[in-house]
Design a protein around this motif. Structure first.
Motif, PDB file in Angstrom:
ATOM      1  N   TYR A 136      23.448  -9.227 -48.656  1.00 37.68           N
ATOM      2  CA  TYR A 136      23.868  -7.905 -49.229  1.00 37.68           C
ATOM      3  C   TYR A 136      22.039  -6.571 -49.449  1.00 37.68           C
ATOM      4  N   LEU A 137      21.453  -6.901 -49.735  1.00 40.61           N
ATOM      5  CA  LEU A 137      20.101  -6.198 -49.117  1.00 40.61           C
ATOM      6  C   LEU A 137      20.020  -6.062 -48.094  1.00 40.61           C
ATOM      7  N   SER A 138      20.204  -6.553 -46.953  1.00 40.84           N
ATOM      8  CA  SER A 138      19.544  -6.177 -45.598  1.00 40.84           C
ATOM      9  C   SER A 138      20.641  -5.101 -45.108  1.00 40.84           C
ATOM     10  N   ALA A 139      21.646  -5.048 -45.398  1.00 44.34           N
ATOM     11  CA  ALA A 139      22.957  -3.733 -45.275  1.00 44.34           C
ATOM     12  C   ALA A 139      22.372  -2.452 -46.496  1.00 44.34           C
ATOM     13  N   ARG A 140      21.777  -2.355 -47.210  1.00 44.92           N
ATOM     14  CA  ARG A 140      21.159  -1.685 -48.635  1.00 44.92           C
ATOM     15  C   ARG A 140      20.100  -1.307 -48.341  1.00 44.92           C
ATOM     16  N   LEU A 141      19.042  -1.876 -48.147  1.00 45.98           N
ATOM     17  CA  LEU A 141      18.177  -1.202 -48.059  1.00 45.98           C
ATOM     18  C   LEU A 141      17.561  -1.459 -46.344  1.00 45.98           C
ATOM     19  N   THR A 161      28.209 -11.101 -57.790  1.00 45.88           N
ATOM     20  CA  THR A 161      29.363 -12.504 -58.538  1.00 45.88           C
ATOM     21  C   THR A 161      29.013 -13.669 -57.705  1.00 45.88           C
ATOM     22  N   VAL A 162      29.554 -13.573 -56.398  1.00 44.89           N
ATOM     23  CA  VAL A 162      29.157 -15.048 -55.611  1.00 44.89           C
ATOM     24  C   VAL A 162      28.043 -15.257 -55.515  1.00 44.89           C
ATOM     25  N   GLY A 163      27.143 -14.955 -55.390  1.00 43.00           N
ATOM     26  CA  GLY A 163      25.753 -15.398 -54.547  1.00 43.00           C
ATOM     27  C   GLY A 163      25.545 -15.851 -56.265  1.00 43.00           C
ATOM     28  N   GLY A 164      26.238 -15.580 -57.648  1.00 41.77           N
ATOM     29  CA  GLY A 164      25.612 -16.409 -58.636  1.00 41.77           C
ATOM     30  C   GLY A 164      26.146 -17.676 -58.303  1.00 41.77           C
ATOM     31  N   ALA A 219      27.794  -3.943 -55.640  1.00 42.48           N
ATOM     32  CA  ALA A 219      26.685  -4.874 -56.282  1.00 42.48           C
ATOM     33  C   ALA A 219      27.108  -6.169 -57.266  1.00 42.48           C
ATOM     34  N   VAL A 220      28.114  -5.515 -58.213  1.00 44.42           N
ATOM     35  CA  VAL A 220      28.518  -6.900 -59.214  1.00 44.42           C
ATOM     36  C   VAL A 220      29.589  -7.594 -58.667  1.00 44.42           C
ATOM     37  N   PRO A 221      30.949  -7.673 -57.574  1.00 44.75           N
ATOM     38  CA  PRO A 221      31.324  -8.601 -56.855  1.00 44.75           C
ATOM     39  C   PRO A 221      30.084  -9.312 -55.609  1.00 44.75           C
ATOM     40  N   MET A 222      29.009  -8.928 -55.437  1.00 47.22           N
ATOM     41  CA  MET A 222      28.063 -10.271 -54.289  1.00 47.22           C
ATOM     42  C   MET A 222      26.860 -10.292 -55.032  1.00 47.22           C
TER      43      MET A 222
END
Length: 86
Positions: A25-30, A6-9, A1-4
């Motif tokens: 990211y969220l569609s892969a996690r949720l 950071t890159v998104g930010g 979550a942290v790398p994604m």
């Protein structure tokens, strides 16, 4: 979550749009689409509040010509929202 995050930010700060990375990211996690939509909405809302606050602190909104331009563009925004919902 942290790398994604950071890159998104970074994409959000540099280009004004990091939301697509968060969506990936969220569609892969949720699993539930409702959770993805709610989380994405919360992320965009938080990003907008932070950005507006920083612009206010920096004095960007003290420029009356910028505020006038924003007021002139409001009707176009509402038309775009209406067309997007149809």
């Amino acid at each position: 979550a942290v790398p994604m995050g950071t890159v998104g930010g970074l994409f959000g700060a540099l280009f004004g749009s990091g939301g697509f990375l968060y969506a990936l990211y969220l569609s892969a996690r949720l699993e539930a689409k409702e959770q993805v939509r709610a989380t994405q909405s919360a992320l965009i809302s938080c990003s907008t509040v932070v950005r507006l606050s920083m612009f206010l602190i920096a004095g960007v909104y003290a420029d009356s010509s910028l505020l006038l331009l924003a007021a002139c563009l409001l009707p176009v925004m509402f038309v775009g929202l209406w067309v997007g919902r149809r």
